[in-house]
Design a protein around this motif. Sequence first.
Motif, PDB file in Angstrom:
ATOM      1  N   LEU A 185       0.599   1.816  14.921  1.00 54.34           N
ATOM      2  CA  LEU A 185       0.310   2.268  16.285  1.00 54.34           C
ATOM      3  C   LEU A 185       0.755   1.209  17.289  1.00 54.34           C
ATOM      4  O   LEU A 185       0.703   0.006  16.991  1.00 54.34           O
ATOM      5  N   ASP A 186       1.133   1.665  18.476  1.00 55.77           N
ATOM      6  CA  ASP A 186       1.484   0.727  19.543  1.00 55.77           C
ATOM      7  C   ASP A 186       0.226   0.424  20.350  1.00 55.77           C
ATOM      8  O   ASP A 186      -0.256   1.261  21.122  1.00 55.77           O
ATOM      9  N   LEU A 193      -4.891 -10.055  16.803  1.00 55.81           N
ATOM     10  CA  LEU A 193      -3.764 -10.948  16.457  1.00 55.81           C
ATOM     11  C   LEU A 193      -2.426 -10.314  16.825  1.00 55.81           C
ATOM     12  O   LEU A 193      -1.371 -10.865  16.511  1.00 55.81           O
ATOM     13  N   ALA A 194      -2.470  -9.147  17.474  1.00 55.58           N
ATOM     14  CA  ALA A 194      -1.221  -8.468  17.836  1.00 55.58           C
ATOM     15  C   ALA A 194      -0.676  -9.053  19.134  1.00 55.58           C
ATOM     16  O   ALA A 194      -1.397  -9.198  20.122  1.00 55.58           O
ATOM     17  N   ASP A 199      -0.583  -2.211  13.216  1.00 60.09           N
ATOM     18  CA  ASP A 199       0.602  -2.930  13.706  1.00 60.09           C
ATOM     19  C   ASP A 199       1.609  -1.898  14.213  1.00 60.09           C
ATOM     20  O   ASP A 199       1.603  -0.752  13.762  1.00 60.09           O
ATOM     21  N   SER A 252      -6.705 -14.409  19.558  1.00 59.30           N
ATOM     22  CA  SER A 252      -5.829 -15.514  19.130  1.00 59.30           C
ATOM     23  C   SER A 252      -5.061 -16.036  20.330  1.00 59.30           C
ATOM     24  O   SER A 252      -4.063 -15.465  20.742  1.00 59.30           O
ATOM     25  N   TYR A 290      -4.575 -21.605  18.646  1.00 57.03           N
ATOM     26  CA  TYR A 290      -3.819 -21.998  17.452  1.00 57.03           C
ATOM     27  C   TYR A 290      -2.704 -22.969  17.822  1.00 57.03           C
ATOM     28  O   TYR A 290      -2.010 -22.779  18.826  1.00 57.03           O
ATOM     29  N   ILE A 295      -2.175  -5.156  25.486  1.00 57.72           N
ATOM     30  CA  ILE A 295      -2.814  -4.980  24.178  1.00 57.72           C
ATOM     31  C   ILE A 295      -4.254  -5.500  24.233  1.00 57.72           C
ATOM     32  O   ILE A 295      -5.205  -4.807  23.861  1.00 57.72           O
ATOM     33  N   GLY A 299       1.578  -8.615  10.699  1.00 58.94           N
ATOM     34  CA  GLY A 299       2.219  -9.893  11.013  1.00 58.94           C
ATOM     35  C   GLY A 299       1.791 -10.986  10.049  1.00 58.94           C
ATOM     36  O   GLY A 299       1.110 -10.749   9.043  1.00 58.94           O
ATOM     37  N   LYS A 356       9.565 -19.818  13.822  1.00 57.40           N
ATOM     38  CA  LYS A 356       9.195 -21.096  14.433  1.00 57.40           C
ATOM     39  C   LYS A 356       9.808 -22.232  13.636  1.00 57.40           C
ATOM     40  O   LYS A 356      10.345 -22.019  12.544  1.00 57.40           O
ATOM     41  N   LYS A 393       4.796  -2.161  13.750  1.00 60.14           N
ATOM     42  CA  LYS A 393       5.911  -2.065  12.792  1.00 60.14           C
ATOM     43  C   LYS A 393       5.575  -1.032  11.712  1.00 60.14           C
ATOM     44  O   LYS A 393       4.407  -0.878  11.349  1.00 60.14           O
ATOM     45  N   ILE A 440      -0.202 -14.032  10.462  1.00 63.72           N
ATOM     46  CA  ILE A 440      -1.612 -14.449  10.360  1.00 63.72           C
ATOM     47  C   ILE A 440      -2.482 -13.239  10.016  1.00 63.72           C
ATOM     48  O   ILE A 440      -3.387 -13.323   9.174  1.00 63.72           O
ATOM     49  N   GLY A 441      -2.186 -12.093  10.640  1.00 62.45           N
ATOM     50  CA  GLY A 441      -2.960 -10.874  10.377  1.00 62.45           C
ATOM     51  C   GLY A 441      -2.919 -10.491   8.900  1.00 62.45           C
ATOM     52  O   GLY A 441      -3.943 -10.120   8.310  1.00 62.45           O
ATOM     53  N   SER A 446      -3.398 -19.730  22.175  1.00 69.42           N
ATOM     54  CA  SER A 446      -2.347 -20.634  21.701  1.00 69.42           C
ATOM     55  C   SER A 446      -2.410 -21.982  22.411  1.00 69.42           C
ATOM     56  O   SER A 446      -2.865 -22.082  23.558  1.00 69.42           O
ATOM     57  N   ASN A 506       0.748 -24.151  16.221  1.00 71.38           N
ATOM     58  CA  ASN A 506       1.857 -24.054  15.237  1.00 71.38           C
ATOM     59  C   ASN A 506       1.394 -23.757  13.816  1.00 71.38           C
ATOM     60  O   ASN A 506       1.347 -24.657  12.973  1.00 71.38           O
TER      61      ASN A 506
END
Length: 328
Positions: free
Chosen positions: A56-57, A77-78, A37, A119, A179, A100, A15, A195, A39, A17-18, A121, A181
């Motif tokens: 991996l999920d 961060l996932a 990740d 992480s 975090y 997760i 991702g 965003k 993806k 930030i990761g 928010s 934004n």
Amino acid sequence: MMNKNDLIVVAGGGGFIGGHLVARLRQLGHSHIRAVDCKPVGEWYQSFADVDNQQLDLQEKDACMTVAKDATEIYMLAADMGGMGFIENNRALCMLSSLINTHMLMAAKTYGVSRYFYSSSACVYAADKQTSPEVVALKESDAYPAMPEDGYGWEKLFGERMCRHFSEDFGLMTRVARYHNVYGPNGTWDGGREKAPAAICRKVIAAKLSGQHQIEIWGDGQQTRSFTYIDDCIKGTMLLMHSAVEEPINIGSSQLVTINQLVDIVENIAGIKLRRNYNLSAPKGVRGRNSDNTLIQQRLAWQPDTRLEDGMERTYRWIYEQMTDQLS
Ligand code: NAD
């Protein structure tokens, strides 16, 4: 003290930030990094051949156990997330990210990981403190009494709480950033999860390239926010990880702007003026939000040093390249 050969796991490494965190860890000479990740690696914003990249999920406990083994530090961060357009319409999916963090905390505890970063928010902050554009900046204690953003914010607040109790009950050293934004190059800029900073850059670039000089703005443009450049975020994250700060802490900018002012900045970068069409029924989030940085300045002497105009210029240039590459 961390050894440069110790294994560092970056969950969500594909991702925004990761990816930047992995890049920074490599620059600092860390030679044993595992990025994970869900993806496919080919779709990650940044990937490096000398990093152990795994698809991996992490909602699966076995996957968390696999990646946490032998790790000294884990950066979590996932998350299944995005901008307002995504989180307001996918509350259940956002809450599933608690799987997760839960499984990864269990794995970290099992393998005796030294430090665990989570992480969180600014979406954990209580809604009744964010009803006016003339905001009083949010300090850490404003998260309670709890009334966070529905779905995503509740999941983050629960995640923070899990970290706190794993620390208190099991002695796992956890660090939690809230975090505000975060924006910059190598992040989501289209597809529905982007965003405001990236979305505005994309819309201004599209207007410039097409010659149709107008822009749709979500809300009336008077809503206020602060935006944190990615390099400042990474610096703050690593400082926090290696600090003695045990409670959740803001990592954000305190430079407050309206969305209209953010559009002004991007128009200046692009060298155009657009007709603004305000979509009052689009998702727009809270009315105003800013970060109170008193605590992080006291505890870590951290403050962001990238001006919004400079960070947005770099973001604009990167998105411009992506969009013109797609056209060619
Ligand atoms: P991002 O969407 O770019 O990165 C998150 C990554 O997690 C994605 O690549 C995604 O594929 C991955 N992921 C999702 N579900 C997964 C799963 N089940 N298994 C493995 N990987 C999975 O978002 P980001 O902006 O880099 O945010 C990173 C973290 O920071 C997230 O936890 C987010 O909630 C938090 N955060 C970000 C911001 C911001 O402004 N960017 C603000 C507040 C909090």
